[in-house]
Design a protein around this motif. Structure first.
Motif, PDB file in Angstrom:
ATOM      1  N   ARG A  19       0.843  -1.209   0.000  1.00 53.27           N
ATOM      2  CA  ARG A  19       0.000   0.000   0.000  1.00 53.27           C
ATOM      3  C   ARG A  19       0.872   1.252   0.000  1.00 53.27           C
ATOM      4  NH1 ARG A  19      -5.668   1.051   2.645  1.00 53.27           N
ATOM      5  NH2 ARG A  19      -5.814   3.291   2.272  1.00 53.27           N
ATOM      6  N   ALA A  20       1.956   1.229   0.752  1.00 56.35           N
ATOM      7  CA  ALA A  20       2.865   2.376   0.780  1.00 56.35           C
ATOM      8  C   ALA A  20       3.428   2.657  -0.616  1.00 56.35           C
ATOM      9  CB  ALA A  20       3.990   2.132   1.781  1.00 56.35           C
ATOM     10  N   LEU A  22       1.946   1.917  -3.453  1.00 54.92           N
ATOM     11  CA  LEU A  22       0.848   2.386  -4.298  1.00 54.92           C
ATOM     12  C   LEU A  22       0.420   3.806  -3.967  1.00 54.92           C
ATOM     13  CD1 LEU A  22      -1.296  -0.869  -4.467  1.00 54.92           C
ATOM     14  CD2 LEU A  22      -0.022   0.185  -6.352  1.00 54.92           C
ATOM     15  N   THR A  23       0.686   4.258  -2.747  1.00 55.09           N
ATOM     16  CA  THR A  23       0.301   5.618  -2.364  1.00 55.09           C
ATOM     17  C   THR A  23       1.476   6.593  -2.395  1.00 55.09           C
ATOM     18  OG1 THR A  23       0.538   5.054  -0.018  1.00 55.09           O
ATOM     19  CG2 THR A  23      -1.667   4.856  -0.976  1.00 55.09           C
ATOM     20  N   THR A  25       3.367   7.412  -4.915  1.00 55.60           N
ATOM     21  CA  THR A  25       3.280   8.206  -6.139  1.00 55.60           C
ATOM     22  C   THR A  25       1.893   8.025  -6.745  1.00 55.60           C
ATOM     23  OG1 THR A  25       4.154   6.416  -7.497  1.00 55.60           O
ATOM     24  CG2 THR A  25       5.755   7.996  -6.655  1.00 55.60           C
ATOM     25  N   LYS A  26       1.541   8.919  -7.635  1.00 52.27           N
ATOM     26  CA  LYS A  26       0.186   8.902  -8.189  1.00 52.27           C
ATOM     27  C   LYS A  26       0.032   7.927  -9.354  1.00 52.27           C
ATOM     28  CE  LYS A  26      -3.313  12.102  -9.804  1.00 52.27           C
ATOM     29  NZ  LYS A  26      -3.686  13.500  -9.966  1.00 52.27           N
ATOM     30  N   HIS A  28       0.986   4.710 -11.927  1.00 58.42           N
ATOM     31  CA  HIS A  28       1.516   3.351 -11.959  1.00 58.42           C
ATOM     32  C   HIS A  28       1.344   2.795 -13.375  1.00 58.42           C
ATOM     33  CE1 HIS A  28       1.668   3.807  -7.680  1.00 58.42           C
ATOM     34  NE2 HIS A  28       0.403   4.153  -7.681  1.00 58.42           N
ATOM     35  N   GLU A  45      -4.007   5.269 -12.280  1.00 53.34           N
ATOM     36  CA  GLU A  45      -4.041   5.655 -10.874  1.00 53.34           C
ATOM     37  C   GLU A  45      -4.964   4.679 -10.159  1.00 53.34           C
ATOM     38  OE1 GLU A  45      -5.432   9.681 -10.740  1.00 53.34           O
ATOM     39  OE2 GLU A  45      -4.001  10.308 -12.275  1.00 53.34           O
ATOM     40  N   ASP A  47      -7.084   3.840  -6.251  1.00 55.10           N
ATOM     41  CA  ASP A  47      -7.616   4.402  -5.008  1.00 55.10           C
ATOM     42  C   ASP A  47      -8.037   3.274  -4.084  1.00 55.10           C
ATOM     43  OD1 ASP A  47      -7.647   7.291  -5.569  1.00 55.10           O
ATOM     44  OD2 ASP A  47      -9.124   6.749  -7.106  1.00 55.10           O
ATOM     45  N   PHE A  48      -7.850   3.495  -2.793  1.00 54.04           N
ATOM     46  CA  PHE A  48      -8.338   2.578  -1.771  1.00 54.04           C
ATOM     47  C   PHE A  48      -9.642   3.146  -1.231  1.00 54.04           C
ATOM     48  CE2 PHE A  48      -3.810   1.894  -1.942  1.00 54.04           C
ATOM     49  CZ  PHE A  48      -3.694   0.525  -1.845  1.00 54.04           C
ATOM     50  N   LEU A  54      -9.786  -1.952  -3.688  1.00 56.78           N
ATOM     51  CA  LEU A  54      -8.829  -1.238  -4.511  1.00 56.78           C
ATOM     52  C   LEU A  54      -9.510  -0.969  -5.848  1.00 56.78           C
ATOM     53  CD1 LEU A  54      -5.929  -0.163  -4.839  1.00 56.78           C
ATOM     54  CD2 LEU A  54      -5.262  -2.448  -5.615  1.00 56.78           C
ATOM     55  N   ALA A  78       3.447  -1.082  -9.402  1.00 57.07           N
ATOM     56  CA  ALA A  78       3.527   0.198  -8.698  1.00 57.07           C
ATOM     57  C   ALA A  78       4.749   0.964  -9.180  1.00 57.07           C
ATOM     58  CB  ALA A  78       3.607  -0.038  -7.189  1.00 57.07           C
TER      59      ALA A  78
END
Length: 142
Positions: A19-20, A22-23, A25-26, A28, A45, A47-48, A54, A78
Motif C-alpha cells: 500500500r505504501a 501504491l500511495t 506516487t500517483k 503506476h 491511478e 484508489d483505496f 482497490l 507500482a
C-alpha cells in the motif's frame, strides 16, 4: 480472488508496504490484454476505498477500459519511485470488475489473484508472494 481488505487481513505485514508503494506516487503501470491477446501497458491511478477495496479509473473510451471490459485480467506495477528500491518493488495481478459510474468515465474494482513485493535485504533479493490459495510465501536469493 480476494479484495484488498481480504488480502490485508490475511497478510498485513505484506499489505502495508505494498500500500505504501501504491500511495507513494500517483501514477503506476497497468497491463491489460488487447483483442488479439497481446499485452498493452498504460499509465493509471488507483484508489483505496473506505470499505477495503482497490479501485482503478479509466477515461471514457480509453483502450485500457475497453480491454478490461472485454478481458478482466490485469497486472499492476507500482511506480518504483527513484530507482533506489526504497520500499520495494510491488506488483499485483487479478481481475477487474466494472463498477457503475455517474459520468462517462469507467471505474473498476480490482480482485487480487497475486501480490508480490520484491526488496533487497543484506545483499539478498527477498520476494514476498501472496495468493488467496497459498497465503504468504517468502523466497530469498543471493
Amino acid at each position: 480472488m480476494a479484495t484488498w481488505q481480504q488480502f490485508a487481513e490475511s497478510a498485513p505485514d505484506l499489505a502495508a508496504p505494498v500500500r505504501a508503494r501504491l500511495t507513494a506516487t500517483k501514477h503506476h503501470v497497468l497491463a491489460t490484454l488487447r483483442k488479439d491477446g497481446t499485452p498493452r501497458v498504460s499509465g493509471t491511478e488507483v484508489d483505496f476505498t473506505p470499505e477495503g477495496h482497490l479501485h482503478l479509473g479509466s477515461m471514457a473510451d480509453a483502450q485500457k477500459g475497453k480491454d478490461l471490459k472485454r478481458d478482466p485480467r490485469f497486472a499492476l506495477h507500482a511506480n518504483p519511485g527513484d530507482g533506489s528500491m526504497d520500499g520495494g518493488d510491488a506488483k499485483l495481478s487479478g481481475r477487474a470488475t466494472p463498477l457503475p459510474t455517474e459520468g462517462p468515465d469507467d471505474a473498476f474494482d480490482l480482485d487480487l489473484h497475486e501480490v508480490v513485493l520484491t526488496t533487497v535485504e543484506n545483499d539478498q533479493l527477498v520476494i514476498r508472494l501472496w495468493t488467496p490459495e497459498n497465503g504468504l510465501r517468502e523466497i530469498r536469493r543471493k
